[in-house]
Design a protein around this motif. Structure first.
Motif, short mmCIF file in Angstrom:
data_model
loop_
_atom_site.label_atom_id
_atom_site.label_comp_id
_atom_site.label_asym_id
_atom_site.label_seq_id
_atom_site.Cartn_x
_atom_site.Cartn_y
_atom_site.Cartn_z
N PHE A 187 36.41 40.85 43.04
CA PHE A 187 36.07 39.94 43.16
C PHE A 187 36.84 38.56 42.82
CE2 PHE A 187 35.92 41.89 38.73
CZ PHE A 187 36.85 41.14 37.96
N LEU A 198 26.41 39.19 42.87
CA LEU A 198 27.52 38.27 42.43
C LEU A 198 27.21 37.06 43.11
CD1 LEU A 198 29.83 36.77 41.30
CD2 LEU A 198 31.45 38.28 43.28
N ALA A 234 28.40 38.46 37.53
CA ALA A 234 28.28 38.86 38.86
C ALA A 234 27.49 40.55 37.60
CB ALA A 234 29.81 39.73 38.26
#
Length: 329
Positions: free
Chosen positions: A44, A244, A234
């Motif tokens: 991420f 997410l 997320a």
């Protein structure tokens, strides 16, 4: 700053295929005979000035992710780039100045404060370690930070046991702020507080973010709290990232069945209001021996045969909306 402004900002932190396995040892020689797969290939990014909420059940790996980002826990593999520098490749000498920019607010402030040290000295401790300013300047910084979180100068001479839980959490925030960081990991900072105190601490965090341009990774299991403070959210399950997206999309139209189940468990605001609940069957599998395929398939109400055989990729199915589910496409 609105959500669109934050989305246009550059990435401050980029995490790519982060893995953390903990060894399980046994026998006289303490040989490794198994691995706890706490975090498995998590990726991420966090944009400058935004708050990314990280949610999931207890034991899903949220806190391990946060601590691994700061190298409080050493990762098994993967990369973590902060302002373009991979911090996992840095030695201790390179890493020390970077720690000023990356701080953490712990879940239990009492356990993270030295019970024999006045809280003013606790707030100054990082300044002393990094040789920031002279003693008088450090004291002034500590007092200023305590005032920013709603405490007074006379509190600086008191000890941790003389404060309430909410006040101790404010001290933890002041200690993180004293280093003038760019990025803060908030590890369930309000989970142990009363609801009224939770809102006060959350408002303090939001005000400080606006004033100092802070970036947060906000770890929590309470989706109502995450909705209040996060720009994007997320969702983790058993060491894996499953969804997410931005806050509005997640709460309005979640795509992963696990996310839907979590959202259905949020209490309704009005006594007469009802909503359909998704009750998950069975227990969370052990991270020592996670299921094959999708890790959620053993509890998923809509699982098909493919879910138990092949692991879905975590990919973008809509602009800015990432999900790991065969049926979400």
């Amino acid at each position: 700053m609105n959500t669109m402004d934050k989305q246009s900002k550059p990435d401050l932190l980029v995490v790519d295929n982060l893995v953390k396995y903990f060894p399980v040892r046994s026998g006289l020689l303490q040989r490794v005979n198994a691995w706890v797969q706490a975090v498995d290939k998590v990726s991420f990014a966090v944009k400058k000035g935004e708050t990314l909420g990280l949610v999931g059940e207890s034991g899903c790996g949220k806190t391990t992710v946060g601590r691994t980002l700061l190298r409080l826990v050493e990762p098994t593999s993967g990369s973590v780039s902060f302002e373009g520098k991979d911090i996992l490749k840095m030695g201790s000498r390179e890493l020390k100045p970077l720690r000023r920019d990356m701080q953490i607010i712990f879940q239990d402030p009492y356990a993270s404060l030295n019970p024999r040290m006045p809280i003013g000295e606790s707030v100054m401790e990082g300044l002393h370690i990094h040789k920031i300013g002279q003693p008088k300047e450090r004291w002034e910084i500590a007092i200023n930070m305590l005032k920013k979180v709603g405490l007074e100068e006379y509190h600086a001479r008191r000890y941790p046991h003389e404060f309430s839980g909410g006040q101790r959490q404010r001290i933890g925030i002041a200690r993180a702020l004293a280093m003038n960081p760019k990025f803060i990991v908030c590890d369930e900072p309000v989970s142990a507080l009363d609801v009224s105190i939770q809102s006060q601490v959350l408002n303090i965090l939001k005000d400080l973010q606006s004033e100092f341009g802070l970036t947060y990774l906000f770890i929590a299991h309470n989706l109502s709290v995450v909705e209040h403070i996060s720009d994007r959210v997320a969702v983790m399950y058993l060491g894996k990232m499953v969804e997410l997206t931005d806050r509005e999309s997640l709460y309005r139209e979640p795509l992963h069945p696990y996310t839907k189940a979590l959202l259905s468990a949020i209490p309704v605001a009005h006594p007469g209001q009802t909503k359909e609940r998704t009750i998950l069957k069975g227990d969370v599998p052990s991270p020592l021996n996670p299921p094959t395929g999708c890790r959620f398939h053993t509890r998923c109400p809509i699982a098909v045969s493919q879910c138990s055989q092949e692991e879905p990729q975590f990919k973008e199915v809509r602009p800015g909306h990432f999900v790991a589910c065969w049926l979400a496409e």
